[in-house]
Motif scaffolding. Structure first.
Motif, PDB file in Angstrom:
ATOM      1  N   GLN A   1       5.327   6.087  -1.739  1.00 61.93           N
ATOM      2  CA  GLN A   1       6.320   6.550  -0.576  1.00 61.93           C
ATOM      3  C   GLN A   1       7.285   5.457  -0.864  1.00 61.93           C
ATOM      4  O   GLN A   1       7.291   3.964  -1.136  1.00 61.93           O
ATOM      5  CB  GLN A   1       5.734   6.016   0.751  1.00 61.93           C
ATOM      6  CG  GLN A   1       4.477   6.925   1.023  1.00 61.93           C
ATOM      7  CD  GLN A   1       4.744   8.360   1.227  1.00 61.93           C
ATOM      8  OE1 GLN A   1       6.194   8.552   1.429  1.00 61.93           O
ATOM      9  NE2 GLN A   1       3.864   9.451   1.058  1.00 61.93           N
TER      10      GLN A   1
ATOM     11  N   VAL B   1      -1.828   0.357  15.995  1.00 62.56           N
ATOM     12  CA  VAL B   1      -2.946   0.228  14.902  1.00 62.56           C
ATOM     13  C   VAL B   1      -3.702  -1.139  15.228  1.00 62.56           C
ATOM     14  O   VAL B   1      -2.964  -1.843  15.999  1.00 62.56           O
ATOM     15  CB  VAL B   1      -2.233   0.199  13.606  1.00 62.56           C
ATOM     16  CG1 VAL B   1      -1.486   1.298  13.256  1.00 62.56           C
ATOM     17  CG2 VAL B   1      -1.364  -1.067  13.531  1.00 62.56           C
TER      18      VAL B   1
ATOM     19  N   VAL C   1      -4.100  -1.409   5.919  1.00 64.25           N
ATOM     20  CA  VAL C   1      -4.337   0.163   5.614  1.00 64.25           C
ATOM     21  C   VAL C   1      -4.197   1.062   6.802  1.00 64.25           C
ATOM     22  O   VAL C   1      -3.405   2.039   6.677  1.00 64.25           O
ATOM     23  CB  VAL C   1      -5.794   0.320   5.077  1.00 64.25           C
ATOM     24  CG1 VAL C   1      -5.795   1.780   5.097  1.00 64.25           C
ATOM     25  CG2 VAL C   1      -6.076  -0.662   3.976  1.00 64.25           C
ATOM     26  N   ALA C   2      -4.586   0.684   7.840  1.00 72.38           N
ATOM     27  CA  ALA C   2      -4.283   1.423   8.987  1.00 72.38           C
ATOM     28  C   ALA C   2      -2.640   1.408   9.321  1.00 72.38           C
ATOM     29  O   ALA C   2      -2.115   2.282   9.732  1.00 72.38           O
ATOM     30  CB  ALA C   2      -5.029   0.847  10.299  1.00 72.38           C
TER      31      ALA C   2
ATOM     32  N   ARG D   1       0.975   4.250  -2.892  1.00 73.51           N
ATOM     33  CA  ARG D   1       1.122   5.780  -2.592  1.00 73.51           C
ATOM     34  C   ARG D   1       2.216   6.474  -3.037  1.00 73.51           C
ATOM     35  O   ARG D   1       2.261   7.756  -2.949  1.00 73.51           O
ATOM     36  CB  ARG D   1       0.602   5.753  -1.261  1.00 73.51           C
ATOM     37  CG  ARG D   1      -0.641   5.162  -0.597  1.00 73.51           C
ATOM     38  CD  ARG D   1      -0.864   5.539   0.928  1.00 73.51           C
ATOM     39  NE  ARG D   1      -1.918   4.702   1.439  1.00 73.51           N
ATOM     40  CZ  ARG D   1      -1.985   4.781   2.751  1.00 73.51           C
ATOM     41  NH1 ARG D   1      -1.374   5.412   3.610  1.00 73.51           N
ATOM     42  NH2 ARG D   1      -3.169   4.069   3.281  1.00 73.51           N
TER      43      ARG D   1
ATOM     44  N   ASP E   1      -0.942   3.688   6.902  1.00 79.07           N
ATOM     45  CA  ASP E   1      -1.290   4.999   7.409  1.00 79.07           C
ATOM     46  C   ASP E   1      -0.215   5.671   8.688  1.00 79.07           C
ATOM     47  O   ASP E   1       0.319   6.564   8.338  1.00 79.07           O
ATOM     48  CB  ASP E   1      -2.861   5.064   7.905  1.00 79.07           C
ATOM     49  CG  ASP E   1      -3.739   5.078   6.593  1.00 79.07           C
ATOM     50  OD1 ASP E   1      -3.332   5.159   5.444  1.00 79.07           O
ATOM     51  OD2 ASP E   1      -4.924   4.776   7.322  1.00 79.07           O
ATOM     52  N   ALA E   2      -0.274   4.557   9.438  1.00 74.90           N
ATOM     53  CA  ALA E   2       0.842   4.759  10.532  1.00 74.90           C
ATOM     54  C   ALA E   2       2.154   4.908  10.021  1.00 74.90           C
ATOM     55  O   ALA E   2       2.748   5.781  10.553  1.00 74.90           O
ATOM     56  CB  ALA E   2       0.577   3.736  11.793  1.00 74.90           C
TER      57      ALA E   2
ATOM     58  N   GLU F   1       3.211   5.702   7.199  1.00 68.90           N
ATOM     59  CA  GLU F   1       3.062   6.763   6.229  1.00 68.90           C
ATOM     60  C   GLU F   1       3.664   8.121   7.175  1.00 68.90           C
ATOM     61  O   GLU F   1       4.211   8.817   6.733  1.00 68.90           O
ATOM     62  CB  GLU F   1       1.894   6.921   5.289  1.00 68.90           C
ATOM     63  CG  GLU F   1       2.261   7.990   4.419  1.00 68.90           C
ATOM     64  CD  GLU F   1       1.135   8.252   3.386  1.00 68.90           C
ATOM     65  OE1 GLU F   1       1.207   8.407   2.132  1.00 68.90           O
ATOM     66  OE2 GLU F   1       0.010   7.691   3.698  1.00 68.90           O
ATOM     67  N   LYS F   2       2.949   8.146   8.254  1.00 69.73           N
ATOM     68  CA  LYS F   2       2.948   9.588   9.097  1.00 69.73           C
ATOM     69  C   LYS F   2       4.548   9.575   9.253  1.00 69.73           C
ATOM     70  O   LYS F   2       4.892  10.591   9.653  1.00 69.73           O
ATOM     71  CB  LYS F   2       2.167   9.309  10.375  1.00 69.73           C
ATOM     72  CG  LYS F   2       0.594   9.447  10.211  1.00 69.73           C
ATOM     73  CD  LYS F   2      -0.062   9.245  11.257  1.00 69.73           C
ATOM     74  CE  LYS F   2      -1.389   9.392  11.468  1.00 69.73           C
ATOM     75  NZ  LYS F   2      -2.255   9.206  12.762  1.00 69.73           N
TER      76      LYS F   2
ATOM     77  N   GLU G   1       0.915  -1.101   0.151  1.00 71.04           N
ATOM     78  CA  GLU G   1      -0.069  -0.008   0.022  1.00 71.04           C
ATOM     79  C   GLU G   1       0.947   1.148  -0.034  1.00 71.04           C
ATOM     80  O   GLU G   1       0.521   2.183  -0.814  1.00 71.04           O
ATOM     81  CB  GLU G   1      -0.922   0.080   1.201  1.00 71.04           C
ATOM     82  CG  GLU G   1      -1.607   1.165   1.434  1.00 71.04           C
ATOM     83  CD  GLU G   1      -2.810   1.329   0.293  1.00 71.04           C
ATOM     84  OE1 GLU G   1      -3.217   2.620   0.191  1.00 71.04           O
ATOM     85  OE2 GLU G   1      -3.091   0.559  -0.304  1.00 71.04           O
ATOM     86  N   LEU G   2       2.019   1.198   0.785  1.00 71.82           N
ATOM     87  CA  LEU G   2       2.957   2.365   0.667  1.00 71.82           C
ATOM     88  C   LEU G   2       3.664   2.430  -0.730  1.00 71.82           C
ATOM     89  O   LEU G   2       3.414   3.791  -1.040  1.00 71.82           O
ATOM     90  CB  LEU G   2       4.041   2.104   1.760  1.00 71.82           C
ATOM     91  CG  LEU G   2       3.533   2.084   3.425  1.00 71.82           C
ATOM     92  CD1 LEU G   2       4.871   1.827   4.015  1.00 71.82           C
ATOM     93  CD2 LEU G   2       3.191   3.674   3.678  1.00 71.82           C
TER      94      LEU G   2
END
Length: 374
Positions: A227, A319, A325-326, A225, A329-330, A332-333, A221-222
């Motif tokens: 990343q 998470v 996905v969660a 996106r 998200d973490a 990526e932050k 997923e990263l």
């Protein structure tokens, strides 16, 4: 005071117990303290022949299970090895595996035995697809906890959440103490560094319970996106080939490095940036404390002992389990915001030093052991 630390695995084996117990010896020195370590070598197989009988349940109800047969035979082997190798008396024995505690109390019924329970074998087997919940193996293994309560002199575990897990299986859960694992800070040497691309690392046995499949999906997923990252996977296990195939199918194999088993990952862990492990269950999660002491940013699943170590947004990020996905998200932050990442890492390191230092554990253990000093 003559102390014996009774392990199951030899102390060089990876895991929470081995990251703490061998380092206790330097802190328990003569003249007041004498401490020795004991474990059973892996080569000992099918030596014991004792008739096994437990006081709180009849294990023969489950004897048709190969898992139960192996467990009981291992107990017999530990009894055999203990009688063969231990020729002296101790003032106190501290056992760190159920088999060790039961065997020590059988061989030395007059010696006080403290039992620490560091993890749940049955939960690991369930998560790894080896046994079924509420099946005969599950019922046998959870019955062992009440037997330990009946036979040993004091029960301890490594986290409040794991004490709650044990509560339904014993008569007096309020009597279970909690002593988290402790870590010798001298083993962990943070290294100032600046990686152009965020370096993610995980350290674990490669089994389904550790959730590495969720991590690989999050990393895919990263990548979708846009990343950039590199994922370092340190450890080995039965599903390594499956995970490597999954990384290839997800298109992230070139961004992922499988190292296999490494004896002292803390020696090069400080050169990474983010420690991530989305476990499906953890009694404590020693590797999180170790990563924090290396000044890595922590990202983990909100389960068991991990959730007791991390206050999300303060000294790491939590998470939900089973949620790639969660997790993405973490990650990526902390990938896109190095300042936030460093802030979490500093806070995580301070928290680990304050709560999981070996000095703190030694202080607690000395107070505990002196209660049995005759």
């Amino acid at each position: 005071m003559k102390l014996l630390q009774a392990l199951f695995f030899p102390p060089e084996q990876p895991g929470g117990v081995s990251s703490m117990i061998p380092y206790l010896q330097d802190r328990f020195r003569p003249p007041h303290w004498e401490m020795e370590l004991f474990s059973i070598p892996k080569r000992i197989r099918n030596k014991g022949s004792d008739q096994v009988q437990f006081h709180t349940f009849d294990w023969r109800e489950f004897e048709e299970s190969p898992v139960v047969q192996k467990y009981v035979q291992t107990y017999r082997d530990y009894l055999w090895w203990t009688r063969l190798r231990i020729q002296k008396n101790y003032d106190l024995i501290h056992a760190h595996h159920p088999i060790a505690g039961l065997a020590m109390k059988e061989v030395f019924p007059e010696t006080p035995v403290i039992q620490s329970i560091h993890s749940s074998y049955e939960r690991e087997l369930i998560l790894n697809g080896r046994i079924k919940e509420n099946g005969p193996e599950h019922r046998f293994l959870t019955s062992i906890y009440k037997e330990l309560e009946h036979k040993t002199d004091r029960l301890y575990t490594v986290s409040r959440s794991f004490r709650e897990y044990l509560s339904p299986y014993v008569d007096y859960p309020e009597n279970i103490g909690v002593i988290p694992n402790g870590f010798d800070e001298k083993r962990f040497k943070p290294v100032p560094h600046e990686n152009e691309v965020a370096q993610l690392v995980t350290v674990c046995r490669l089994v389904p319970a550790k959730g590495i499949d969720i991590l690989l999906q999050a990393c895919a997923e990263l990548k979708a996106r846009g990343q950039s990252y590199v994922l370092h996977i340190i450890g080995d296990g039965p599903i390594r080939q499956e995970l490597e195939g999954m990384a290839q199918r997800l298109g992230i194999y070139e961004d992922t490095i499988f190292y296999g088993y490494t004896l002292h990952p803390e020696e090069f862990m400080p050169f990474f940036d983010i420690f991530v492990l989305p476990s499906r269950a953890e009694a404590f999660g020693s590797v999180f404390a170790e990563a924090a002491l290396c000044s890595l940013t922590l990202v983990g699943s909100e389960v068991g002992g991990i959730a007791e170590q991390i206050v999300s947004g303060s000294n790491g990020l939590l998470v939900p389990p089973e949620n790639p996905v969660a997790l993405a998200d973490a990650l990526e932050k902390v990938i896109v915001d190095p300042a936030y990442r460093y802030e979490l890492a500093r806070s995580g390191s301070d928290h680990a030093k304050n709560h999981y230092s070996l000095n703190r554990v030694v202080h607690e253990l000395k107070k505990l052991y002196l209660q049995f000093d005759r």
